[in-house]
Design a protein around this motif. Structure first.
Motif, PDB file in Angstrom:
ATOM      1  N   ARG A  24       0.670  -1.109   0.103  1.00  0.00           N
ATOM      2  CA  ARG A  24      -0.043  -0.076  -0.112  1.00  0.00           C
ATOM      3  C   ARG A  24       0.879   1.223   0.160  1.00  0.00           C
ATOM      4  O   ARG A  24       0.842   2.152  -0.800  1.00  0.00           O
ATOM      5  CB  ARG A  24      -0.920  -0.121   1.333  1.00  0.00           C
ATOM      6  N   CYS A  25       1.724   1.339   0.877  1.00  0.00           N
ATOM      7  CA  CYS A  25       2.706   2.236   1.279  1.00  0.00           C
ATOM      8  C   CYS A  25       4.214   2.218   0.555  1.00  0.00           C
ATOM      9  O   CYS A  25       5.131   3.218   0.357  1.00  0.00           O
ATOM     10  CB  CYS A  25       2.751   2.966   2.416  1.00  0.00           C
ATOM     11  N   LYS A  27       6.659   1.060   1.530  1.00  0.00           N
ATOM     12  CA  LYS A  27       7.625   0.883   2.400  1.00  0.00           C
ATOM     13  C   LYS A  27       8.312  -0.539   2.642  1.00  0.00           C
ATOM     14  O   LYS A  27       7.524  -1.588   2.597  1.00  0.00           O
ATOM     15  CB  LYS A  27       7.031   1.392   3.795  1.00  0.00           C
ATOM     16  N   ARG A  42       1.467  -6.012   4.076  1.00  0.00           N
ATOM     17  CA  ARG A  42       1.133  -4.866   4.481  1.00  0.00           C
ATOM     18  C   ARG A  42       2.150  -4.398   5.769  1.00  0.00           C
ATOM     19  O   ARG A  42       2.109  -5.376   6.476  1.00  0.00           O
ATOM     20  CB  ARG A  42      -0.368  -4.424   4.771  1.00  0.00           C
ATOM     21  N   CYS A  46      -0.311   0.497   7.889  1.00  0.00           N
ATOM     22  CA  CYS A  46      -1.394   0.590   7.080  1.00  0.00           C
ATOM     23  C   CYS A  46      -2.531  -0.263   7.495  1.00  0.00           C
ATOM     24  O   CYS A  46      -3.702   0.023   7.315  1.00  0.00           O
ATOM     25  CB  CYS A  46      -0.750   0.194   5.683  1.00  0.00           C
TER      26      CYS A  46
END
Ligand SMILES: [Zn+2]
Ligand SMILES: [Zn+2]
Length: 172
Positions: A24-25, A27, A42, A46
């Motif tokens: 999602r991000c 990272k 994830r 998140c």
């Protein structure tokens, strides 16, 4: 020839090498930080953010839900000995009444934890009557007590399932 993904370092543990990224991000996250969700790995942040969206209950919803659920379940369980066989038909209605009473209080707010709380509270509320007939039967109450135990059992099982499914929006 296989192409190895570049070595990344976990955002939370800068010394830990990893090939995982939060989907999602984006990272980089190590195995310890990754949470497997239905849509892939994830990061914890998140996942937490996602849960918040579905958890709109306020802290006050919890005590209110517990009191309403346990109290109504208790009142209902007191009527079960009078109903006898008809508990089978009336317990689902009792479950609906409990669920709707809770809904009036929590309005459109929702939380899986709150629904589980309501379910447990309904079980706790109906427990005294259930224990009473159980003790009565063990003390040699005979067939009458056994039947009483069956109806109380049916009542408890029906209201907890009805309350949970109705609150969480699953139609049976
Ligand atoms: Zn993330
Ligand atoms: Zn990590």
């Amino acid at each position: 020839m296989s192409e190895n993904p570049p070595i990344l370092y976990c955002a939370n543990h800068p010394t830990v090498e990893t090939t995982l990224r939060c989907n999602r991000c984006e990272k980089p996250i190590c195995a310890r930080c990754a949470v497997l969700t239905p849509t892939g790995y994830r990061c914890k942040e998140c996942v937490r953010g996602q849960q918040k969206q579905f958890d709109t209950a306020t802290w006050l919803d919890y005590p209110l839900t517990i009191v309403i659920s346990a109290l109504l379940a208790y009142i209902g369980s007191q009527i079960v000995p009078i109903l006898g066989f008809f508990t089978i038909f009336l317990a689902p209605i009792a479950g609906v009444i409990i669920a709707e009473a809770i809904r009036m209080v929590i309005r459109k707010r929702r939380s899986k934890r709150l629904f589980l709380t309501a379910t447990v509270a309904a079980g706790v509320g109906s427990a005294p009557s259930l224990l009473l007939v159980l003790v009565g039967m063990l003390a040699g109450g005979g067939f009458g007590m056994l039947l009483g135990l069956v109806w109380q059992g049916v009542y408890t099982f029906t209201i907890i399932t009805t309350v949970y499914y109705r609150l969480s929006g699953i139609r049976l």
